[in-house]
Design a protein around this motif. Structure first.
Motif, PDB file in Angstrom:
ATOM      1  N   GLY A  27      -3.442   3.451   5.036  1.00  0.00           N
ATOM      2  CA  GLY A  27      -2.948   3.815   3.709  1.00  0.00           C
ATOM      3  C   GLY A  27      -3.959   3.436   2.641  1.00  0.00           C
ATOM      4  O   GLY A  27      -5.084   3.048   2.950  1.00  0.00           O
ATOM      5  N   ILE A  28      -3.522   3.546   1.375  1.00  0.00           N
ATOM      6  CA  ILE A  28      -4.434   3.178   0.281  1.00  0.00           C
ATOM      7  C   ILE A  28      -3.728   2.231  -0.673  1.00  0.00           C
ATOM      8  O   ILE A  28      -2.486   2.186  -0.728  1.00  0.00           O
ATOM      9  N   VAL A  29      -4.521   1.484  -1.379  1.00  0.00           N
ATOM     10  CA  VAL A  29      -3.943   0.600  -2.387  1.00  0.00           C
ATOM     11  C   VAL A  29      -4.794   0.689  -3.648  1.00  0.00           C
ATOM     12  O   VAL A  29      -6.019   0.780  -3.574  1.00  0.00           O
ATOM     13  N   THR A  30      -4.130   0.727  -4.792  1.00  0.00           N
ATOM     14  CA  THR A  30      -4.835   0.789  -6.075  1.00  0.00           C
ATOM     15  C   THR A  30      -4.283  -0.330  -6.971  1.00  0.00           C
ATOM     16  O   THR A  30      -3.241  -0.914  -6.651  1.00  0.00           O
ATOM     17  N   PRO A  31      -4.968  -0.612  -8.094  1.00  0.00           N
ATOM     18  CA  PRO A  31      -4.434  -1.664  -8.983  1.00  0.00           C
ATOM     19  C   PRO A  31      -2.996  -1.360  -9.413  1.00  0.00           C
ATOM     20  O   PRO A  31      -2.208  -2.279  -9.666  1.00  0.00           O
ATOM     21  N   ALA A  32      -2.640  -0.058  -9.454  1.00  0.00           N
ATOM     22  CA  ALA A  32      -1.271   0.296  -9.862  1.00  0.00           C
ATOM     23  C   ALA A  32      -0.245  -0.267  -8.877  1.00  0.00           C
ATOM     24  O   ALA A  32       0.870  -0.627  -9.264  1.00  0.00           O
ATOM     25  N   ASP A  33      -0.625  -0.357  -7.581  1.00  0.00           N
ATOM     26  CA  ASP A  33       0.303  -0.901  -6.586  1.00  0.00           C
ATOM     27  C   ASP A  33       0.535  -2.397  -6.813  1.00  0.00           C
ATOM     28  O   ASP A  33       1.654  -2.892  -6.657  1.00  0.00           O
ATOM     29  N   ALA A  34      -0.538  -3.095  -7.179  1.00  0.00           N
ATOM     30  CA  ALA A  34      -0.391  -4.537  -7.438  1.00  0.00           C
ATOM     31  C   ALA A  34       0.473  -4.747  -8.679  1.00  0.00           C
ATOM     32  O   ALA A  34       1.359  -5.607  -8.704  1.00  0.00           O
TER      33      ALA A  34
ATOM     34  N   THR B 157       1.213   8.242   5.600  1.00  0.00           N
ATOM     35  CA  THR B 157       2.089   9.425   5.638  1.00  0.00           C
ATOM     36  C   THR B 157       2.337   9.990   4.242  1.00  0.00           C
ATOM     37  O   THR B 157       2.720  11.149   4.096  1.00  0.00           O
ATOM     38  N   ASP B 158       2.169   9.161   3.200  1.00  0.00           N
ATOM     39  CA  ASP B 158       2.407   9.641   1.827  1.00  0.00           C
ATOM     40  C   ASP B 158       1.116   9.939   1.080  1.00  0.00           C
ATOM     41  O   ASP B 158       1.150  10.274  -0.104  1.00  0.00           O
ATOM     42  N   VAL B 159      -0.025   9.737   1.752  1.00  0.00           N
ATOM     43  CA  VAL B 159      -1.305   9.908   1.036  1.00  0.00           C
ATOM     44  C   VAL B 159      -1.724  11.385   1.042  1.00  0.00           C
ATOM     45  O   VAL B 159      -1.639  12.069   2.059  1.00  0.00           O
ATOM     46  N   ASP B 160      -2.147  11.875  -0.122  1.00  0.00           N
ATOM     47  CA  ASP B 160      -2.748  13.218  -0.206  1.00  0.00           C
ATOM     48  C   ASP B 160      -4.233  13.058   0.054  1.00  0.00           C
ATOM     49  O   ASP B 160      -4.900  12.320  -0.685  1.00  0.00           O
ATOM     50  N   TRP B 161      -4.756  13.669   1.112  1.00  0.00           N
ATOM     51  CA  TRP B 161      -6.192  13.545   1.369  1.00  0.00           C
ATOM     52  C   TRP B 161      -6.775  14.870   1.803  1.00  0.00           C
ATOM     53  O   TRP B 161      -6.051  15.808   2.166  1.00  0.00           O
TER      54      TRP B 161
ATOM     55  N   MET C 108       0.846  -1.218   0.000  1.00  0.00           N
ATOM     56  CA  MET C 108       0.000   0.000   0.000  1.00  0.00           C
ATOM     57  C   MET C 108       0.877   1.263   0.000  1.00  0.00           C
ATOM     58  O   MET C 108       2.067   1.209   0.311  1.00  0.00           O
ATOM     59  N   THR C 109       0.276   2.377  -0.354  1.00  0.00           N
ATOM     60  CA  THR C 109       0.939   3.673  -0.134  1.00  0.00           C
ATOM     61  C   THR C 109       0.595   4.077   1.304  1.00  0.00           C
ATOM     62  O   THR C 109      -0.589   4.216   1.631  1.00  0.00           O
ATOM     63  N   PRO C 110       1.618   4.223   2.180  1.00  0.00           N
ATOM     64  CA  PRO C 110       1.302   4.465   3.595  1.00  0.00           C
ATOM     65  C   PRO C 110       0.648   5.823   3.802  1.00  0.00           C
ATOM     66  O   PRO C 110       0.863   6.757   3.022  1.00  0.00           O
TER      67      PRO C 110
ATOM     68  N   THR D  10      -1.258  18.077  -6.028  1.00  0.00           N
ATOM     69  CA  THR D  10      -1.280  16.595  -6.036  1.00  0.00           C
ATOM     70  C   THR D  10      -1.196  16.029  -7.459  1.00  0.00           C
ATOM     71  O   THR D  10      -1.836  16.546  -8.371  1.00  0.00           O
ATOM     72  N   PRO D  11      -0.398  15.002  -7.646  1.00  0.00           N
ATOM     73  CA  PRO D  11      -0.369  14.359  -8.971  1.00  0.00           C
ATOM     74  C   PRO D  11      -1.445  13.285  -9.081  1.00  0.00           C
ATOM     75  O   PRO D  11      -1.584  12.649 -10.122  1.00  0.00           O
ATOM     76  N   HIS D  12      -2.224  13.075  -7.988  1.00  0.00           N
ATOM     77  CA  HIS D  12      -3.148  11.929  -7.967  1.00  0.00           C
ATOM     78  C   HIS D  12      -4.577  12.337  -8.334  1.00  0.00           C
ATOM     79  O   HIS D  12      -5.010  13.446  -8.035  1.00  0.00           O
ATOM     80  N   SER D  13      -5.279  11.382  -8.968  1.00  0.00           N
ATOM     81  CA  SER D  13      -6.624  11.748  -9.426  1.00  0.00           C
ATOM     82  C   SER D  13      -7.712  11.421  -8.411  1.00  0.00           C
ATOM     83  O   SER D  13      -8.828  11.893  -8.548  1.00  0.00           O
ATOM     84  N   ARG D  14      -7.412  10.602  -7.403  1.00  0.00           N
ATOM     85  CA  ARG D  14      -8.431  10.313  -6.380  1.00  0.00           C
ATOM     86  C   ARG D  14      -7.872  10.626  -5.001  1.00  0.00           C
ATOM     87  O   ARG D  14      -6.746  10.246  -4.683  1.00  0.00           O
ATOM     88  N   LEU D  15      -8.677  11.323  -4.195  1.00  0.00           N
ATOM     89  CA  LEU D  15      -8.212  11.746  -2.875  1.00  0.00           C
ATOM     90  C   LEU D  15      -9.177  11.234  -1.803  1.00  0.00           C
ATOM     91  O   LEU D  15     -10.397  11.475  -1.912  1.00  0.00           O
ATOM     92  N   PRO D  16      -8.654  10.529  -0.783  1.00  0.00           N
ATOM     93  CA  PRO D  16      -9.533  10.138   0.319  1.00  0.00           C
ATOM     94  C   PRO D  16     -10.037  11.381   1.055  1.00  0.00           C
ATOM     95  O   PRO D  16      -9.375  12.428   1.049  1.00  0.00           O
ATOM     96  N   VAL D  17     -11.216  11.255   1.650  1.00  0.00           N
ATOM     97  CA  VAL D  17     -11.789  12.383   2.395  1.00  0.00           C
ATOM     98  C   VAL D  17     -12.054  11.923   3.831  1.00  0.00           C
ATOM     99  O   VAL D  17     -12.663  10.860   4.037  1.00  0.00           O
TER     100      VAL D  17
HETATM  101  N1  LIG Z   1      -4.340  10.394  -3.120  1.00  0.00           N
HETATM  102  C1  LIG Z   1      -3.205   9.713  -3.184  1.00  0.00           C
HETATM  103  N2  LIG Z   1      -2.170  10.028  -2.353  1.00  0.00           N
HETATM  104  C2  LIG Z   1      -1.005   9.350  -2.420  1.00  0.00           C
HETATM  105  N3  LIG Z   1      -0.771   8.338  -3.260  1.00  0.00           N
HETATM  106  C3  LIG Z   1      -1.751   7.979  -4.110  1.00  0.00           C
HETATM  107  C4  LIG Z   1      -3.019   8.645  -4.129  1.00  0.00           C
HETATM  108  N4  LIG Z   1      -3.788   8.075  -5.090  1.00  0.00           N
HETATM  109  C5  LIG Z   1      -3.042   7.087  -5.632  1.00  0.00           C
HETATM  110  N5  LIG Z   1      -1.817   7.019  -5.056  1.00  0.00           N
HETATM  111  C6  LIG Z   1      -0.706   6.107  -5.325  1.00  0.00           C
HETATM  112  O1  LIG Z   1      -0.170   6.468  -6.590  1.00  0.00           O
HETATM  113  C7  LIG Z   1       0.275   5.309  -7.288  1.00  0.00           C
HETATM  114  C8  LIG Z   1      -0.396   5.275  -8.656  1.00  0.00           C
HETATM  115  O2  LIG Z   1      -1.763   5.023  -8.455  1.00  0.00           O
HETATM  116  P1  LIG Z   1      -2.880   5.218  -9.583  1.00  0.00           P
HETATM  117  O3  LIG Z   1      -2.259   5.172 -10.924  1.00  0.00           O
HETATM  118  O4  LIG Z   1      -3.989   4.280  -9.266  1.00  0.00           O
HETATM  119  O5  LIG Z   1      -3.470   6.684  -9.275  1.00  0.00           O
HETATM  120  P2  LIG Z   1      -2.940   8.103  -9.669  1.00  0.00           P
HETATM  121  O6  LIG Z   1      -1.591   8.364  -9.085  1.00  0.00           O
HETATM  122  O7  LIG Z   1      -4.019   9.008  -9.222  1.00  0.00           O
HETATM  123  O8  LIG Z   1      -2.807   8.080 -11.221  1.00  0.00           O
HETATM  124  P3  LIG Z   1      -3.952   8.202 -12.352  1.00  0.00           P
HETATM  125  O9  LIG Z   1      -4.205   9.665 -12.523  1.00  0.00           O
HETATM  126  O10 LIG Z   1      -3.337   7.548 -13.519  1.00  0.00           O
HETATM  127  O11 LIG Z   1      -5.154   7.464 -11.816  1.00  0.00           O
HETATM  128  C9  LIG Z   1      -0.078   4.132  -6.390  1.00  0.00           C
HETATM  129  O12 LIG Z   1       1.056   3.800  -5.642  1.00  0.00           O
HETATM  130  C10 LIG Z   1      -1.156   4.674  -5.480  1.00  0.00           C
HETATM  131  O13 LIG Z   1      -1.193   4.011  -4.210  1.00  0.00           O
END
Ligand SMILES: Nc1ncnc2c1ncn2[C@@H]1O[C@H](COP(=O)(O)OP(=O)(O)OP(=O)(O)O)[C@@H](O)[C@H]1O
Length: 435
Positions: free
Chosen positions: A319-326, A220-224, A216-218, A241-248
Motif C-alpha cells: 500500500g501507500i502512505v502519505t502525510p495525510a494518513d498520519a 486494493t484501494d490504490v490507483d496505480w 496506510m491505504t491498502p 482518480t481523485p489522487h494527484s500521485r499514482l504509483p507506477v
Molecule cells: N494513488 C492513490 N491511490 C489511492 N489512494 C491514494 C493515492 N494517493 C493518495 N492516496 C490516499 O489519499 C489520501 C489523501 O492523500 P493526499 O492528500 O496525500 O493525496 P491526494 O489524495 O492525491 O490529495 P492531494 O491532491 O491533495 O495531494 C491518503 O489516505 C492517501 O493514502
C-alpha cells in the motif's frame, strides 16, 4: 474535665494535620488549576503548597509530633493521675489502681488518636482531595510560615542525610507514556483541555506504537498505473482518480518503480504530446510495513515526494502512505469533495458499535475500552476478526473476543467491510466459538 477536653482537642488537631497532609498530597494538579481559574479560594494556595511540598510536609510533621508529645506528656499523665485517684477513692489498692488508671487512659487515647486523629480524616481527604486542599491550604500556609525556621532546619537535615546516599535515581522522575495518557484524560475531565485536544494528543502518542500498516491505504484501494497499460486505460484512470500521485509498476504488481503526478500526465495530454509515463517518473521512498508511523513520518519529511511505498517482508507491495494518513490518524478522517467520509465507528442505541473492517485496531480498543494482546499480529478490526476466527469469514459469522461479540455484517469481495461489535454482557449465554 479540663484534661479530657484538652486531650480531645489534641486528637482533633492531629486529625486536621492528617486530613491536610493527605488532601494536599493526593489532590490532582490539573483539577486544582481548573478550580483556581474558576476563582475558587484556596486553590492557588494549595498549588503553592504542592510546589513546595518539602516545606509543607515538614510543617505537618512538626505539628503531628508536637501534638503527640503534648498529648502524652500533658493530658495523658494528668488523665492517668485523675483516673488513678478515682479508683483509689473507691477503695482499690494502690498497686492495682495505678496500672489500671494509666492503662485505661493509654488505651482510650490510642484508640481515639487512630480513629479520629488518623483514619477518619484520611478517608475524608481521599473522598474529595481538591475541595479539602482548598479549604485547609490557607491555615497550612500560615502554619508553615510560623514554623519556617524549624522547617528549614528539618529540610536541611533531610537533604544532608539524602546527600550521604548519593544523587536520586532518574527512574523516580521519568514520566511514562501511560502516565501522560492518564494525565490527559484527567485534564479533559477537569475541563483544562477540550475533548478534541485529548483525542489529538492520544493520536500523536499512538503514532509511536502503531506500525505504518495500520494507517496506510491498502494496495486494493490504490490507483496505480502499470507501464504495460494502454493509453486508453491510463486516460480513464486520469479522468477518474481523485489522487494527484499514482504509483507506477512494471512487470509484476509488486515491482513499483516510482510515482507520477497525474497533473503532469494530463498536461502532456492537453498539449498534444505523446503519453510517456516513464519520462515523468519520480523516486518515492520504500518502507517496510512494520515501520512505526512516527518513523514513516520522518521518512516522508525528508523525501522530495510525499508518498511512501509500503512493502512487506517478502517484498510484496502492500500500500501507500502519505502525510495525510498520519494527520488522519491524529485528527480523524477528512471530508473530500467527492464523497463524505464514512465514520470508522458508529455507536448504536443498544450500546453496540458498527465498525469499519479497515479501522485501526488500537482506535477500536480505545472506544470499546479493551486491552489488546501485546503480541498481536493484526492491525485492523478485520484483521482481529480473521485472527480470532482463524479463516476468511462469510457474512453473518461471528466470534467472541475481548469481552465483545464481533459479527461480520458486510464483505467487500473477501475483505471484511463492516463488523458489528456487541458487548458480551449484553447477550446472556453468548459462546466463544465461531459459527
Ligand atoms: N494513488 C492513490 N491511490 C489511492 N489512494 C491514494 C493515492 N494517493 C493518495 N492516496 C490516499 O489519499 C489520501 C489523501 O492523500 P493526499 O492528500 O496525500 O493525496 P491526494 O489524495 O492525491 O490529495 P492531494 O491532491 O491533495 O495531494 C491518503 O489516505 C492517501 O493514502
Amino acid at each position: 474535665m479540663l484534661e479530657l477536653v484538652i486531650a480531645l482537642f489534641l486528637v482533633a488537631l492531629n486529625g486536621v494535620f492528617a486530613l491536610s497532609e493527605l488532601a494536599i498530597v493526593s489532590a490532582r494538579r490539573p483539577r486544582l488549576k481548573a478550580m483556581a481559574e474558576q476563582g475558587r479560594s484556596g486553590a492557588n494556595t494549595a498549588l503553592a503548597l504542592m510546589e513546595d511540598s518539602g516545606r509543607f510536609l515538614s510543617t505537618v510533621q512538626i505539628g503531628i509530633t508536637l501534638v503527640g508529645i503534648l498529648a502524652g506528656a500533658f493530658s495523658g499523665a494528668a488523665l492517668g493521675d485523675r483516673l488513678t485517684q478515682i479508683f483509689l477513692d473507691r477503695g482499690m489498692p494502690e498497686g492495682a489502681a495505678e496500672p489500671l488508671g494509666y492503662g485505661l487512659v493509654i488505651g482510650i487515647i490510642t484508640y481515639l488518636s487512630i480513629v479520629i486523629g488518623e483514619l477518619v480524616p484520611k478517608q475524608l481527604a481521599l473522598r474529595n482531595p481538591e475541595g479539602i486542599a482548598c479549604a485547609v491550604a490557607p491555615l497550612m500556609r500560615v502554619l508553615s510560615k510560623v514554623a519556617a525556621p524549624a522547617v528549614w532546619l528539618l529540610n536541611a537535615s533531610t537533604r544532608l542525610i539524602f546527600g550521604l546516599f548519593g544523587p536520586a535515581s532518574d527512574s523516580d522522575t521519568t514520566v511514562t507514556e501511560e502516565e501522560i495518557k492518564m494525565l490527559v484524560v484527567e485534564a479533559e475531565s477537569a475541563g483544562v483541555i477540550e475533548e478534541e485536544e485529548r483525542r489529538m494528543i492520544s493520536g500523536v502518542l499512538r503514532l509511536g506504537d502503531r506500525p505504518v500498516r495500520g494507517l496506510m491505504t491498502p494496495r486494493t484501494d490504490v490507483d496505480w498505473i502499470d507501464l504495460a497499460d494502454g493509453e486508453e486505460t491510463i486516460r480513464t484512470l486520469l479522468i477518474e482518480t481523485p489522487h494527484s500521485r499514482l504509483p507506477v509498476t512494471e512487470g509484476t504488481s509488486d515491482n513499483v518503480i516510482g510515482v507520477v503526478q497525474s497533473r503532469e500526465l494530463l498536461a502532456s495530454l492537453l498539449t498534444g504530446q505523446p503519453l510517456d509515463v516513464r519520462a515523468h517518473l519520480q523516486q518515492a521512498p520504500v518502507i517496510p510495513d512494520t515501520l512505526y508511523a512516527l518513523d514513516a513520518l520522518a521518512v516522508l519529511r525528508d523525501s522530495a515526494v510525499p508518498v511512501a511505498l509500503v512493502h512487506d517482508e517478502y517484498g510484496h507491495f502492500e500500500g501507500i502512505v502519505t502525510p495525510a494518513d498520519a494527520l488522519e490518524a491524529i485528527v480523524g478522517a477528512f471530508r473530500s469533495d467527492s464523497e463524505a467520509p464514512e465514520p470508522d465507528a458508529t455507536r448504536r442505541d443498544d450500546g453496540s458499535w458498527l465498525l469499519a473492517g479497515s479501522m485501526p485496531v488500537d482506535e477500536m480498543a480505545e472506544i470499546l475500552s479493551v486491552t489488546l494482546p501485546e503480541n498481536r499480529s493484526y492491525h485492523t478490526v478485520g484483521g482481529l476478526v480473521i485472527s480470532e476466527i482463524q479463516h476468511l469469514p462469510n457474512t453473518g459469522e461471528h466470534v467472541n473476543a475481548l469481552g465483545w461479540r464481533f459479527e461480520v455484517v458486510d464483505l467487500d469481495g473477501r475483505r471484511i467491510d463492516k463488523v458489528l461489535a456487541i458487548p458480551l454482557n449484553q447477550r446472556a449465554g453468548a459462546t466463544v466459538a465461531p459459527t
